[in-house]
Design an enzyme around this catalytic site. Structure first.
Site, PDB file in Angstrom:
ATOM      1  N   LEU A  11      55.216  40.163  34.953  1.00  0.00           N
ATOM      2  CA  LEU A  11      55.119  41.570  34.743  1.00  0.00           C
ATOM      3  C   LEU A  11      56.398  42.385  34.529  1.00  0.00           C
ATOM      4  CD1 LEU A  11      51.654  42.755  35.871  1.00  0.00           C
ATOM      5  CD2 LEU A  11      52.246  41.256  33.918  1.00  0.00           C
ATOM      6  N   ALA A  12      56.986  42.688  33.443  1.00  0.00           N
ATOM      7  CA  ALA A  12      58.438  43.135  33.329  1.00  0.00           C
ATOM      8  C   ALA A  12      58.578  44.229  32.378  1.00  0.00           C
ATOM      9  CB  ALA A  12      59.441  42.117  33.319  1.00  0.00           C
ATOM     10  N   ARG A  18      62.265  54.816  39.179  1.00  0.00           N
ATOM     11  CA  ARG A  18      62.744  55.256  40.592  1.00  0.00           C
ATOM     12  C   ARG A  18      64.210  54.600  40.722  1.00  0.00           C
ATOM     13  NH1 ARG A  18      57.400  53.243  43.347  1.00  0.00           N
ATOM     14  NH2 ARG A  18      57.101  52.217  41.703  1.00  0.00           N
ATOM     15  N   GLY A  83      50.226  50.246  32.414  1.00  0.00           N
ATOM     16  CA  GLY A  83      49.655  49.951  33.672  1.00  0.00           C
ATOM     17  C   GLY A  83      49.835  48.289  33.935  1.00  0.00           C
ATOM     18  N   GLY A 106      57.901  41.524  38.064  1.00  0.00           N
ATOM     19  CA  GLY A 106      59.280  41.157  37.674  1.00  0.00           C
ATOM     20  C   GLY A 106      60.281  41.878  38.795  1.00  0.00           C
ATOM     21  N   GLY A 140      50.419  49.215  47.486  1.00  0.00           N
ATOM     22  CA  GLY A 140      49.001  49.371  47.599  1.00  0.00           C
ATOM     23  C   GLY A 140      48.314  48.919  48.922  1.00  0.00           C
ATOM     24  N   ASN A 170      49.436  44.944  49.226  1.00  0.00           N
ATOM     25  CA  ASN A 170      49.277  44.233  48.252  1.00  0.00           C
ATOM     26  C   ASN A 170      50.686  43.734  47.575  1.00  0.00           C
ATOM     27  OD1 ASN A 170      48.706  43.231  45.511  1.00  0.00           O
ATOM     28  ND2 ASN A 170      48.478  44.912  44.586  1.00  0.00           N
ATOM     29  N   ASN A 228      61.928  48.774  44.175  1.00  0.00           N
ATOM     30  CA  ASN A 228      61.679  49.976  43.546  1.00  0.00           C
ATOM     31  C   ASN A 228      62.609  51.033  43.274  1.00  0.00           C
ATOM     32  OD1 ASN A 228      58.673  49.284  42.766  1.00  0.00           O
ATOM     33  ND2 ASN A 228      58.450  49.192  44.940  1.00  0.00           N
ATOM     34  N   TYR A 388     103.018  35.407  26.697  1.00  0.00           N
ATOM     35  CA  TYR A 388     102.309  35.953  25.650  1.00  0.00           C
ATOM     36  C   TYR A 388     103.228  36.681  24.813  1.00  0.00           C
ATOM     37  CZ  TYR A 388      98.800  39.181  23.580  1.00  0.00           C
ATOM     38  OH  TYR A 388      97.880  39.688  22.687  1.00  0.00           O
TER      39      TYR A 388
HETATM   40  C1  UD1 Z   1      52.553  47.394  42.153  1.00  0.00           C
HETATM   41  C2  UD1 Z   1      50.856  47.570  42.566  1.00  0.00           C
HETATM   42  C3  UD1 Z   1      50.887  47.608  44.301  1.00  0.00           C
HETATM   43  C4  UD1 Z   1      51.837  46.672  45.124  1.00  0.00           C
HETATM   44  C5  UD1 Z   1      53.082  46.720  44.458  1.00  0.00           C
HETATM   45  C6  UD1 Z   1      53.821  45.727  44.994  1.00  0.00           C
HETATM   46  C7  UD1 Z   1      49.388  48.310  40.973  1.00  0.00           C
HETATM   47  C8  UD1 Z   1      48.506  49.245  40.197  1.00  0.00           C
HETATM   48  N1  UD1 Z   1      50.058  48.526  41.796  1.00  0.00           N
HETATM   49  O1  UD1 Z   1      52.794  48.949  42.396  1.00  0.00           O
HETATM   50  O2  UD1 Z   1      49.421  47.658  44.633  1.00  0.00           O
HETATM   51  O3  UD1 Z   1      51.604  47.141  46.222  1.00  0.00           O
HETATM   52  O4  UD1 Z   1      53.136  46.637  42.987  1.00  0.00           O
HETATM   53  O5  UD1 Z   1      55.319  45.479  44.619  1.00  0.00           O
HETATM   54  O6  UD1 Z   1      49.336  47.369  40.489  1.00  0.00           O
HETATM   55  N2  UD1 Z   1      54.528  46.699  34.769  1.00  0.00           N
HETATM   56  C9  UD1 Z   1      54.394  46.229  33.557  1.00  0.00           C
HETATM   57  N3  UD1 Z   1      53.706  47.183  32.769  1.00  0.00           N
HETATM   58  C10 UD1 Z   1      53.135  48.419  33.135  1.00  0.00           C
HETATM   59  C11 UD1 Z   1      53.353  48.857  34.348  1.00  0.00           C
HETATM   60  C12 UD1 Z   1      54.061  47.813  35.242  1.00  0.00           C
HETATM   61  O7  UD1 Z   1      54.778  45.195  32.770  1.00  0.00           O
HETATM   62  O8  UD1 Z   1      52.515  49.086  32.361  1.00  0.00           O
HETATM   63  C13 UD1 Z   1      55.392  45.726  35.651  1.00  0.00           C
HETATM   64  C14 UD1 Z   1      56.670  46.547  36.154  1.00  0.00           C
HETATM   65  O9  UD1 Z   1      57.599  46.129  35.321  1.00  0.00           O
HETATM   66  C15 UD1 Z   1      56.752  45.767  37.409  1.00  0.00           C
HETATM   67  C16 UD1 Z   1      55.416  45.402  38.032  1.00  0.00           C
HETATM   68  O10 UD1 Z   1      54.699  45.578  36.669  1.00  0.00           O
HETATM   69  O11 UD1 Z   1      57.546  44.823  37.454  1.00  0.00           O
HETATM   70  C17 UD1 Z   1      54.849  46.327  38.943  1.00  0.00           C
HETATM   71  O12 UD1 Z   1      54.658  47.742  38.394  1.00  0.00           O
HETATM   72  P1  UD1 Z   1      55.293  49.002  39.224  1.00  0.00           P
HETATM   73  O13 UD1 Z   1      55.320  50.338  38.626  1.00  0.00           O
HETATM   74  O14 UD1 Z   1      56.567  48.726  39.994  1.00  0.00           O
HETATM   75  O15 UD1 Z   1      54.208  48.972  40.484  1.00  0.00           O
HETATM   76  P2  UD1 Z   1      54.198  49.439  41.938  1.00  0.00           P
HETATM   77  O16 UD1 Z   1      54.092  50.949  41.888  1.00  0.00           O
HETATM   78  O17 UD1 Z   1      55.337  48.788  42.699  1.00  0.00           O
HETATM   79 CA    CA Z   2      57.009  47.813  42.007  1.00  0.00          CA
END
Ligand code: UD1
Ligand code: CA
Length: 482
Positions: A11-12, A18, A83, A106, A140, A170, A228, A388
């Site tokens: 997931l990226a 932040r 999400g 990611g 989480g 998590n 983050n 040069y």
């Molecule tokens: C997330 C978890 C949290 C965990 C933490 C670990 C959820 C809801 N929360 O929180 O429980 O403790 O990671 O680091 O899963 N992303 C997408 N698409 C989206 C949203 C996010 O690809 O729509 C990707 C982001 O780029 C990132 C990753 O998912 O690489 C995590 O998203 P982020 O918003 O950082 O979640 P956290 O608040 O850190």
């Molecule tokens: Ca994160």
């Protein structure tokens, strides 16, 4: 165990707000490498059937530049990002129902195959890697039952006192059966503080179905940490560096201070290598037996032969030493610098794309670019190869045992013959023959009885008129020009 294909979903697509960076967060570096590449390399080490990289609209192009084409990597657009659950859902249509799905984030770069394999191999429909960081902060929270099974994962923003009290967090690293995951994800609802589809809601669903997720724990203090914001990135970088340094110390590399050493790439070191404080090594660096690196130096993509010594404050990139040499202090050696044995390069010397044969000395204040310098030659202080002409670069060739006096300008293309001597201060625009003294400078002459013009006598300070309406500034100006 049943044969089931492994599909990794990375997931990226998040915006990484932040971090407050113009760069997509997965491209920020940890130990010199983008976060995302750490993740992809761990994924690839598991030999999956496919890796699905979920990216947002804006991130697609820059991610592509860094990640490039990799076999088995598929790009999945999530637009808009709603999400983590929504992100996984975007990848699911291309994953067969019998697959094991491993979700990696990611922004969680400290993952490695040994950590991931147990989750991938577990038979449980859902498995998660949980950790116990000193500061559970925004992670989480994982609620476990008495037997260590997962009841739910609650985001910090949505957590009540019970969840906040849980020490377990998590890591976001989850493995699941594709079929089950798909079924759970279709039931997600964005009823939470962020109005997002949370991947983490599947844990409560699995619990409710009587098939709770299995939690795998890690004792490793940096495994699965998320990045983050800039502070988290900096503290993970320190921890990562510390770990690399410990590893090198175990191999016998003598780091003067493991907390003042940075490796942003790979180091291959022989025996008795000594590295003083505040040294940064980048890319691929190879140091032969007994190499010593002085303090405050940076080396990128260098290979230094046994016995070579880099004194303080040097910046070396793309340098190869073929024998023991002495470099610095304060030398800047750029790509294409090749130094044979017993070469000495001293302070404020810049070298680029040049080969210095055995025993060459360039000890002070020189620029040597596009040059080849024969064995045993001496390059005097302040000598410059004028490589040069404003349009193209030209070569300077200096034969063996030449002596180039101080402050010479060698206007390339030019050849200086073997054992030639060049008088100090010469500007050479033509080749200089071997075994001869060549001078190219205005001959020195003296004019007997010559006198300097007499200075007009000036009034004493207190009698002078202020020069401007600002008397103070005027006075100052007078004194300075006096
Ligand atoms: C997330 C978890 C949290 C965990 C933490 C670990 C959820 C809801 N929360 O929180 O429980 O403790 O990671 O680091 O899963 N992303 C997408 N698409 C989206 C949203 C996010 O690809 O729509 C990707 C982001 O780029 C990132 C990753 O998912 O690489 C995590 O998203 P982020 O918003 O950082 O979640 P956290 O608040 O850190
Ligand atoms: Ca994160």
């Amino acid at each position: 165990m049943r044969e089931r294909p492994l599909h990794v979903v990375v997931l990226a697509a998040g915006q990484g707000r932040r971090m407050r960076s113009a760069l997509p967060k997965p491209l920020l570096p940890l130990a010199g490498r983008p976060l995302l590449l750490h993740v992809l390399e761990a994924a690839e080490a598991l030999s999956p059937s496919a890796i699905h990289l979920v990216h947002g609209r804006a991130g697609g192009a820059p991610l592509q530049v860094v990640v490039g084409d990799r076999p088995g990597l598929f790009w999945v657009l999530q637009d808009p990002p709603l999400g983590t659950g929504h992100a996984v859902q975007a990848a699911l249509p291309s994953i067969p129902g019998n697959a094991r799905v491993l979700v990696l984030l990611g922004d969680v770069p400290t993952v490695w195959p040994e950590l991931l394999r147990p989750l991938v191999e577990a038979e449980d429909p859902l498995a998660v890697l949980i950790a116990r960081p000193a500061d559970p902060g925004g992670y989480g929270r994982v609620l476990l039952d008495g037997e260590g099974r997962v009841r739910a994962v609650v985001e910090a923003r949505d957590a009540g006192p019970e969840a906040l009290a849980s020490p377990w967090v998590n890591t976001g690293i989850i493995a699941a059966s594709a079929g089950e995951l798909s079924r759970w994800l279709t039931r997600l609802e964005p009823r939470n503080a962020q109005g997002e589809y949370y991947l983490t809601d599947v844990f409560a669903m699995a619990w409710a179905e009587g098939r709770p997720a299995r939690a795998f724990t890690t004792e490793d203090p940096i495994a699965g940490l998320g990045v983050n914001d800039a502070a988290e990135l900096a503290s993970l970088e320190r921890a990562w560096q510390r770990r690399q340094a410990e590893h090198l110390l175990q191999q016998g590399v003598r780091l003067a201070d493991p907390s003042r050493f940075d490796l942003r790439g790979r180091l291959k070191a022989g025996r008795d290598v000594e590295i003083d404080v505040d040294v940064i090594l980048e890319g691929e660096v190879e140091l032969g037996d007994g190499v010593r690196i002085g303090p405050f130096s940076r080396l990128r993509d260098c290979r230094l032969a046994a016995g070579s010594e880099v004194l303080a404050h040097c910046d070396l990139e793309g340098v190869v030493s073929e024998g023991a040499c002495r470099i610095g202090p304060f030398a800047r050696l750029r790509p294409g610098t090749r130094l044979a044995a017993a070469v000495q390069v001293g302070n404020f010397v810049e070298i680029k794309n040049s080969a210095l044969a055995a025993g060459v000395k360039a000890n002070h204040l020189s620029y040597l670019g596009d040059a080849s310098i024969g064995e045993g030659s001496n390059i005097g202080a302040g000598t410059i190869t004028c490589n040069y002409d404003g349009l193209s670069k030209h070569r300077t060739v200096i034969g063996a045992r030449a002596f180039v006096g101080s402050n010479c300008s060698l206007v390339a293309p030019i050849t200086i013959g073997e054992e030639a001597t060049i008088g100090a201060g010469s500007v050479l625009t033509k080749d200089a023959p071997a075994h001869a003294l060549t001078l190219a400078r205005a001959p020195q002459r003296s004019i007997p009885g010559w006198r300097r013009a007499a200075r007009p006598r000036r009034k004493p300070l207190e009698q002078r008129e202020p020069r401007s309406e600002n008397a103070e500034a005027g006075k100052l100006g007078d004194e300075q020009s006096a």
